[in-house]
Design a protein around this motif. Structure first.
Motif, PDB file in Angstrom:
ATOM      1  N   THR B  26     -16.578 -20.492   7.808  1.00 36.10           N
ATOM      2  CA  THR B  26     -17.755 -21.365   7.958  1.00 36.10           C
ATOM      3  C   THR B  26     -17.709 -22.242   9.200  1.00 36.10           C
ATOM      4  N   LEU B  27     -16.574 -22.243   9.894  1.00 34.98           N
ATOM      5  CA  LEU B  27     -16.460 -23.075  11.102  1.00 34.98           C
ATOM      6  C   LEU B  27     -17.460 -22.615  12.170  1.00 34.98           C
ATOM      7  N   ARG B  28     -18.168 -23.556  12.795  1.00 32.85           N
ATOM      8  CA  ARG B  28     -19.140 -23.175  13.834  1.00 32.85           C
ATOM      9  C   ARG B  28     -18.822 -23.775  15.197  1.00 32.85           C
ATOM     10  N   SER B  29     -17.933 -24.745  15.203  1.00 34.17           N
ATOM     11  CA  SER B  29     -17.548 -25.293  16.503  1.00 34.17           C
ATOM     12  C   SER B  29     -16.089 -25.728  16.414  1.00 34.17           C
ATOM     13  N   PHE B  30     -15.315 -25.294  17.406  1.00 36.22           N
ATOM     14  CA  PHE B  30     -13.873 -25.534  17.373  1.00 36.22           C
ATOM     15  C   PHE B  30     -13.511 -26.539  18.456  1.00 36.22           C
ATOM     16  N   ASP B  31     -12.706 -27.550  18.114  1.00 41.23           N
ATOM     17  CA  ASP B  31     -12.295 -28.561  19.099  1.00 41.23           C
ATOM     18  C   ASP B  31     -13.502 -29.124  19.852  1.00 41.23           C
ATOM     19  N   ILE B  32     -14.655 -29.190  19.206  1.00 45.34           N
ATOM     20  CA  ILE B  32     -15.893 -29.702  19.769  1.00 45.34           C
ATOM     21  C   ILE B  32     -16.478 -28.812  20.867  1.00 45.34           C
ATOM     22  N   ILE B  33     -15.645 -28.200  21.705  1.00 40.77           N
ATOM     23  CA  ILE B  33     -16.191 -27.528  22.892  1.00 40.77           C
ATOM     24  C   ILE B  33     -16.451 -26.034  22.695  1.00 40.77           C
ATOM     25  N   LEU B  34     -15.889 -25.425  21.658  1.00 37.09           N
ATOM     26  CA  LEU B  34     -16.014 -23.975  21.525  1.00 37.09           C
ATOM     27  C   LEU B  34     -16.937 -23.596  20.376  1.00 37.09           C
ATOM     28  N   LYS B  35     -17.821 -22.651  20.625  1.00 32.78           N
ATOM     29  CA  LYS B  35     -18.670 -22.157  19.545  1.00 32.78           C
ATOM     30  C   LYS B  35     -17.971 -20.998  18.840  1.00 32.78           C
ATOM     31  N   THR B  36     -18.205 -20.895  17.547  1.00 31.55           N
ATOM     32  CA  THR B  36     -17.555 -19.828  16.779  1.00 31.55           C
ATOM     33  C   THR B  36     -18.601 -19.200  15.878  1.00 31.55           C
ATOM     34  N   ALA B  37     -19.156 -18.062  16.326  1.00 36.11           N
ATOM     35  CA  ALA B  37     -20.324 -17.481  15.663  1.00 36.11           C
ATOM     36  C   ALA B  37     -20.036 -17.003  14.247  1.00 36.11           C
ATOM     37  N   ASN B  38     -18.817 -16.643  13.944  1.00 35.04           N
ATOM     38  CA  ASN B  38     -18.545 -16.276  12.548  1.00 35.04           C
ATOM     39  C   ASN B  38     -17.240 -16.902  12.051  1.00 35.04           C
ATOM     40  N   GLY B  39     -16.923 -18.069  12.589  1.00 30.37           N
ATOM     41  CA  GLY B  39     -15.727 -18.771  12.121  1.00 30.37           C
ATOM     42  C   GLY B  39     -14.490 -18.379  12.897  1.00 30.37           C
ATOM     43  N   THR B  40     -13.341 -18.646  12.313  1.00 28.26           N
ATOM     44  CA  THR B  40     -12.089 -18.279  12.971  1.00 28.26           C
ATOM     45  C   THR B  40     -11.030 -18.007  11.916  1.00 28.26           C
ATOM     46  N   PHE B 185      -7.542  -6.173  11.430  1.00 23.55           N
ATOM     47  CA  PHE B 185      -6.986  -5.401  12.550  1.00 23.55           C
ATOM     48  C   PHE B 185      -8.079  -5.042  13.560  1.00 23.55           C
ATOM     49  N   ASN B 186      -7.740  -5.012  14.813  1.00 24.34           N
ATOM     50  CA  ASN B 186      -8.740  -4.825  15.861  1.00 24.34           C
ATOM     51  C   ASN B 186      -9.501  -3.511  15.731  1.00 24.34           C
ATOM     52  N   ASP B 187      -8.864  -2.503  15.111  1.00 21.63           N
ATOM     53  CA  ASP B 187      -9.560  -1.224  14.963  1.00 21.63           C
ATOM     54  C   ASP B 187     -10.411  -1.189  13.700  1.00 21.63           C
ATOM     55  N   ALA B 188     -10.398  -2.279  12.912  1.00 23.48           N
ATOM     56  CA  ALA B 188     -11.152  -2.282  11.659  1.00 23.48           C
ATOM     57  C   ALA B 188     -12.260  -3.336  11.626  1.00 23.48           C
ATOM     58  N   VAL B 189     -12.112  -4.399  12.392  1.00 24.62           N
ATOM     59  CA  VAL B 189     -13.067  -5.515  12.323  1.00 24.62           C
ATOM     60  C   VAL B 189     -14.364  -5.196  13.066  1.00 24.62           C
ATOM     61  N   GLY B 190     -15.352  -6.094  12.939  1.00 21.80           N
ATOM     62  CA  GLY B 190     -16.585  -5.970  13.705  1.00 21.80           C
ATOM     63  C   GLY B 190     -16.320  -6.170  15.196  1.00 21.80           C
ATOM     64  N   ASP B 191     -17.372  -6.060  15.973  1.00 18.05           N
ATOM     65  CA  ASP B 191     -17.204  -6.135  17.434  1.00 18.05           C
ATOM     66  C   ASP B 191     -16.865  -7.564  17.850  1.00 18.05           C
ATOM     67  N   PHE B 192     -15.648  -7.777  18.276  1.00 16.81           N
ATOM     68  CA  PHE B 192     -15.199  -9.138  18.606  1.00 16.81           C
ATOM     69  C   PHE B 192     -14.968  -9.306  20.100  1.00 16.81           C
ATOM     70  N   ARG B 193     -15.417  -8.324  20.899  1.00 10.41           N
ATOM     71  CA  ARG B 193     -15.085  -8.381  22.324  1.00 10.41           C
ATOM     72  C   ARG B 193     -15.629  -9.635  23.006  1.00 10.41           C
ATOM     73  N   PHE B 194     -16.874 -10.022  22.621  1.00 15.21           N
ATOM     74  CA  PHE B 194     -17.440 -11.214  23.260  1.00 15.21           C
ATOM     75  C   PHE B 194     -16.595 -12.444  22.956  1.00 15.21           C
ATOM     76  N   SER B 195     -16.034 -12.502  21.743  1.00 14.87           N
ATOM     77  CA  SER B 195     -15.215 -13.662  21.380  1.00 14.87           C
ATOM     78  C   SER B 195     -13.944 -13.704  22.202  1.00 14.87           C
ATOM     79  N   PHE B 196     -13.365 -12.536  22.423  1.00 10.81           N
ATOM     80  CA  PHE B 196     -12.136 -12.441  23.206  1.00 10.81           C
ATOM     81  C   PHE B 196     -12.375 -12.953  24.628  1.00 10.81           C
ATOM     82  N   GLU B 197     -13.482 -12.514  25.205  1.00 10.97           N
ATOM     83  CA  GLU B 197     -13.790 -12.920  26.588  1.00 10.97           C
ATOM     84  C   GLU B 197     -14.177 -14.398  26.662  1.00 10.97           C
ATOM     85  N   TYR B 198     -14.914 -14.855  25.676  1.00 15.86           N
ATOM     86  CA  TYR B 198     -15.360 -16.251  25.630  1.00 15.86           C
ATOM     87  C   TYR B 198     -14.154 -17.178  25.493  1.00 15.86           C
ATOM     88  N   TYR B 199     -13.232 -16.763  24.667  1.00 20.44           N
ATOM     89  CA  TYR B 199     -12.018 -17.560  24.451  1.00 20.44           C
ATOM     90  C   TYR B 199     -11.209 -17.639  25.738  1.00 20.44           C
TER      91      TYR B 199
END
Ligand code: FES
Ligand SMILES: [Fe+2]
Ligand SMILES: [Fe+2]
Lengths: 95, 420
Positions: B26-40, B185-199
């Motif tokens: 349910t987290l939507r913003s991390f450390d105030i500065i980061l957005k988290t579209a589906n939590g962490t 696992f990276n081969d099982a989860v939804g598409d997380f590439r944007f999160s990786f790059e954003y992070y």
């Protein structure tokens, strides 16, 4: 009062200072690139390379020595917020 | 291998190696500065060796219950010999005090750079711990952990822990992302590439030089799996993520200035006065030679490409009029975006036109100092329409900046008493 000369190499400025002055008291005023965080000798942000004349600085306190060690500071590096000038000529630049 | 983590169970990565973290959907913003579209997720791990158990990282304090249930499903507290914190930020150290209470026989291992932060976390509780450096390790009998110091990714204390026998890298925030998916696992989860790059862009990019140093340590490892502290566990082609960090830490198009020093002049102008000053600064710098000068009207550009330019420049000058006692908003917007890149040690300066007060110039200079630039050349201010003499001062400012950038600045000697 005995005087010392501190050169901030990155901005090409030499300042004549009375003995006992800390680097932090001068570096910001001349616009040198040494930056500060805690200003209390804990965070190691102000790590500064002593290009020459390190023997003209008061030796580091036990605390400063520990912070330098913990942060793997190379030889002849000091915390500008702590290092105190004794005399002679000293050349420094940001680490 | 099971695909979905059960609410209380540990997830096996290899026999005796488990994920024991927590999901925070349910987290939507991390450390105030980061957005988290589906939590962490807060990833923690447990490694069993023939001579004892090691726990690597914990979770955010409020997720402690889940973490302890998962840990208890694979180990007894009495078996825990070592607790490793790869990073002391509260999202990973939150459950540490309670874990130390439950496992009094365990020894804590943290980076030697993490000691100040540990003091801040435990507030005077005296605690025996072992500060470690690259090359140090823990012997768990048939398994061995080795530490790799990766300072500033994301804090000075950050390290990675390498499990030799398995080829697993517990990488802390490095290679992590804020993405919550129980398939893990990276081969099982939804598409997380944007999160990786954003992070990467928000957490790692400001420390690009440190990323490159860390890659020197990580690239030679025979990696079979990367287990970061947030987001998916990278078991499919982990090397691809390392290679992506390498790509992201290089610049895009080749810089045509090559070895020539570069000076960027940014300005905003309401009536053309600050623009006239900007042009004079640029002309002065050009005339001094040896510096490639670029002139930009902030109004005509967007922040993010400017940030890219600034990251690679050697010197930066900002021109802002003073309006209502302040520099104008687009200037502040640009300056406040610079925390995403490392600009420490660059040369900075300011100038601008004003009506009756001229606060903008010293305010911008202070901000530049705060961003760790050196600001040795005092700025230039002009009341309303700059006079010929004031434009000369601007040219002189440009010239001095060029001389500084090319190491041709005449050495000066002053007495401390003369410094303001
Ligand atoms: S400013 Fe923190 S140690 Fe000097
Ligand atoms: Fe972090
Ligand atoms: Fe984190």
């Amino acid at each position: 009062m005995p005087k010392a000369k501190v050169t901030f190499q990155d901005v090409g400025v030499t300042v004549t200072v009375p003995a006992g002055t800390r680097l932090i008291e001068v570096s910001e005023k001349v616009g040198a690139g040494i930056t500060y965080g805690c200003r209390e000798g804990e965070c190691c942000t102000c790590l500064t390379r002593i290009v020459s004349g390190h023997e003209h600085l008061a030796p580091p306190s036990v605390l400063e020595d520990q912070v330098l060690k913990d942060n793997l500071a190379p030889r002849h590096h000091r915390l500008a917020c702590q290092a105190q000038v004794l005399g002679g000529e000293i050349v420094v630049k940001p680490a | 291998m099971p695909g979905l983590v059960s609410p209380d169970g540990a997830l096996e990565l290899a026999p005796g190696v488990h994920w024991i973290g927590a999901l925070d959907p349910t987290l939507r913003s991390f450390d105030i500065i980061l957005k988290t579209a589906n939590g962490t997720s807060y990833n923690a791990y447990c490694v069993r060796g023939s001579a004892g158990v090691a726990v690597i990282d914990t979770v955010k304090e409020s997720f402690g219950d889940t973490f302890f249930r998962r840990l208890e499903s694979v180990a007894d507290y009495g078996e825990i010999r070592a607790i490793v914190l790869n990073h002391l930020e509260p999202d990973h150290s939150g459950a540490l005090p309670e874990l130390l209470r439950r496992a009094p026989g365990a020894r804590l291992y943290i980076s030697s750079r993490g000691q100040v932060m540990l003091k801040g976390l435990l507030h005077g509780d005296r605690l025996a711990f072992t500060p470690v450096q690259t090359g140090d390790g823990i012997d768990l009998g048939d398994r061995h952990l080795r530490f790799l110091q990766t300072p500033y990714l994301h804090w000075p204390d950050t390290q990675c822990t390498w499990l030799e026998e398995e080829g697993f890298l517990f990488s802390g925030d490095v290679f992590g992302c804020h993405f919550c998916d129980a398939r893990m696992f990276n081969d099982a989860v939804g598409d997380f590439r944007f999160s990786f790059e954003y992070y990467y862009a928000h957490i790692m990019r400001p420390f690009r030089a440190h990323v490159l140093e860390a890659l020197e340590l990580i690239e030679p490892l025979p990696l079979k799996l990367i287990a970061p502290a947030h987001g998916p566990i990278l078991r499919d082609a982990p090397g691809r993520y390392v290679a992506r960090y390498r790509e992201l830490s290089a610049s895009g198009l080749k810089n045509e200035a090559a070895d020539e020093k570069t000076l960027l002049v940014f300005y905003l102008s309401a009536y053309g006065n600050t623009r006239a000053m900007a042009e004079a600064v640029a002309t002065g710098a050009e005339a001094a030679g040896g510096v490639r000068v670029s002139l930009y009207d902030i109004e005509g550009g967007e922040v993010s490409p400017f940030v890219d330019l600034i990251e690679e420049a050697d010197g930066l000058v900002f021109g802002s009029p003073t309006i209502n006692g302040d520099a104008v908003k687009p200037v502040w917007d640009l300056l406040s975006s610079l925390t995403a890149v490392n600009i420490a040690g660059k040369l900075g300066a300011a100038f601008g036109s004003y009506g009756w007060s001229g606060e903008a110039v010293p305010m911008v200079e202070n901000r530049l100092r705060g961003l760790k630039l050196r600001v040795p050349v005092p700025g230039v201010r002009a009341r309303l329409i700059p006079t010929g003499a004031e434009l000369d001062e601007c040219r002189e400012l440009g010239r001095n900046l060029a001389l500084h950038l090319t190491g041709r600045m005449a050495a000066t000697t002053i007495d401390m008493a003369a410094l303001a």
